[in-house]
Write a protein that holds these residues in place. Sequence first.
Motif, mmCIF file in Angstrom:
data_model
loop_
_atom_site.group_PDB
_atom_site.id
_atom_site.type_symbol
_atom_site.label_atom_id
_atom_site.label_comp_id
_atom_site.label_asym_id
_atom_site.label_seq_id
_atom_site.Cartn_x
_atom_site.Cartn_y
_atom_site.Cartn_z
ATOM 1 N N GLU A 16 -22.162 76.877 107.896
ATOM 2 C CA GLU A 16 -22.098 75.111 107.053
ATOM 3 C C GLU A 16 -20.888 74.303 107.008
ATOM 4 O O GLU A 16 -20.126 73.889 107.020
ATOM 5 N N LEU A 17 -19.551 76.073 106.625
ATOM 6 C CA LEU A 17 -18.274 75.407 106.714
ATOM 7 C C LEU A 17 -17.334 75.063 107.680
ATOM 8 O O LEU A 17 -16.344 73.862 107.580
ATOM 9 N N HIS A 18 -17.391 74.892 108.804
ATOM 10 C CA HIS A 18 -16.711 74.572 110.024
ATOM 11 C C HIS A 18 -15.573 74.324 110.556
ATOM 12 O O HIS A 18 -15.044 73.835 110.612
ATOM 13 N N HIS A 19 -15.221 75.333 110.008
ATOM 14 C CA HIS A 19 -13.260 76.088 109.510
ATOM 15 C C HIS A 19 -13.241 76.516 109.822
ATOM 16 O O HIS A 19 -14.272 77.948 109.887
ATOM 17 N N PRO A 64 -23.035 85.104 99.729
ATOM 18 C CA PRO A 64 -24.535 84.911 100.339
ATOM 19 C C PRO A 64 -24.751 85.912 101.925
ATOM 20 O O PRO A 64 -25.725 86.798 101.645
ATOM 21 N N ASP A 65 -24.159 84.881 101.816
ATOM 22 C CA ASP A 65 -24.008 84.623 103.627
ATOM 23 C C ASP A 65 -23.317 84.661 104.622
ATOM 24 O O ASP A 65 -23.377 83.627 105.147
ATOM 25 N N ARG A 113 -16.566 80.387 118.086
ATOM 26 C CA ARG A 113 -16.049 81.820 118.414
ATOM 27 C C ARG A 113 -16.152 82.062 117.482
ATOM 28 O O ARG A 113 -16.428 83.596 117.736
ATOM 29 N N ALA A 114 -15.909 82.807 116.364
ATOM 30 C CA ALA A 114 -15.820 83.149 115.409
ATOM 31 C C ALA A 114 -18.029 84.250 115.381
ATOM 32 O O ALA A 114 -17.794 85.352 114.904
ATOM 33 N N GLU A 115 -18.436 82.581 116.055
ATOM 34 C CA GLU A 115 -19.785 83.487 115.393
ATOM 35 C C GLU A 115 -20.491 83.957 116.477
ATOM 36 O O GLU A 115 -21.259 84.762 116.848
ATOM 37 N N GLU A 116 -19.825 83.721 117.715
ATOM 38 C CA GLU A 116 -20.048 84.368 119.196
ATOM 39 C C GLU A 116 -19.619 85.831 118.883
ATOM 40 O O GLU A 116 -20.063 87.101 119.335
ATOM 41 N N ILE A 117 -18.170 86.025 117.837
ATOM 42 C CA ILE A 117 -17.391 87.483 117.872
ATOM 43 C C ILE A 117 -18.508 87.925 116.784
ATOM 44 O O ILE A 117 -18.972 89.247 116.864
ATOM 45 N N PHE A 118 -19.296 87.559 116.041
ATOM 46 C CA PHE A 118 -20.772 88.007 114.486
ATOM 47 C C PHE A 118 -21.847 88.799 115.406
ATOM 48 O O PHE A 118 -21.978 89.916 115.309
#
Length: 261
Positions: free
Chosen positions: A151-154, A143-144, A89-94
């Motif tokens: 990549e962390l999946h947390h 860096p990104d 969900r965080a990725e969608e918010i980004f």
Amino acid sequence: MDIKLIAMDLDGTLLNGKKELTPRTIQALTRAAEKGVHIVPSTGRTFGGVPQEVRELPFVRYGICVNGGSVWDSKIDDALYKAEIPYERAEEIFDYIERYNTMYDCYIDGWGRVDQKFYDRLPYYLQDEQVVKLVTATRKPVPDLRAYVRELHHDVQKIIMFFRDMDQKAQAMREIGEDMPDIAVTTALWNNVELNRKDANKGNALRFLCEHLGFGVENAMACGDGGNDRAMIEAAGLGVVMENGTEELKKLADYITLSNE
């Protein structure tokens, strides 16, 4: 009223405008602690981001952190309670907030992470020396940021946006609130917007901690000044708002005290 716990916001409340904990404030907290009252910093920061002089007060054990996204117990150095945003969900918010001219970062695993491209231009985005100091002290650049979270999946504790244009800040708060019913939208600083999981607020965290300690939220006093303090001001048996607090929050106060200065 039998007050057994005092939950205190930091910026604009417990700390003065220079982000300092004054001797007078320490004396007041010490007198309360000597009466057996739990003193609990309640903040948008992680516990590690709470100023050292607050964390090291001998009577401070618990912290309501990241706007209620966690309740931290410093004795065991772990969270007793979590309400985090799933990383997917965080990725969608980004993706969504890329539409705004904003710097954004997030709290994950108890610390702030920020994209290097933003970190290199903090004065431009933040426009306030004290806010620059705060962000520098509580974030580590990567860096990104998006790749780091992917990549962390947390899960993510909180996403924070900083605006130069206050009209766009207001627009973002309105649009995110309308388009993301699962996300709580608040503000803690004059130029920021804070995004948490919907049930992550200082009020719910305060209820949890009071129950954990064996008494009801009616035995708690909450002190704050901003939008992210609203839930705990409403939840506490005694809600105290600073004179420098928002007018909206003052309307909810049981008592209005002096400013943080």
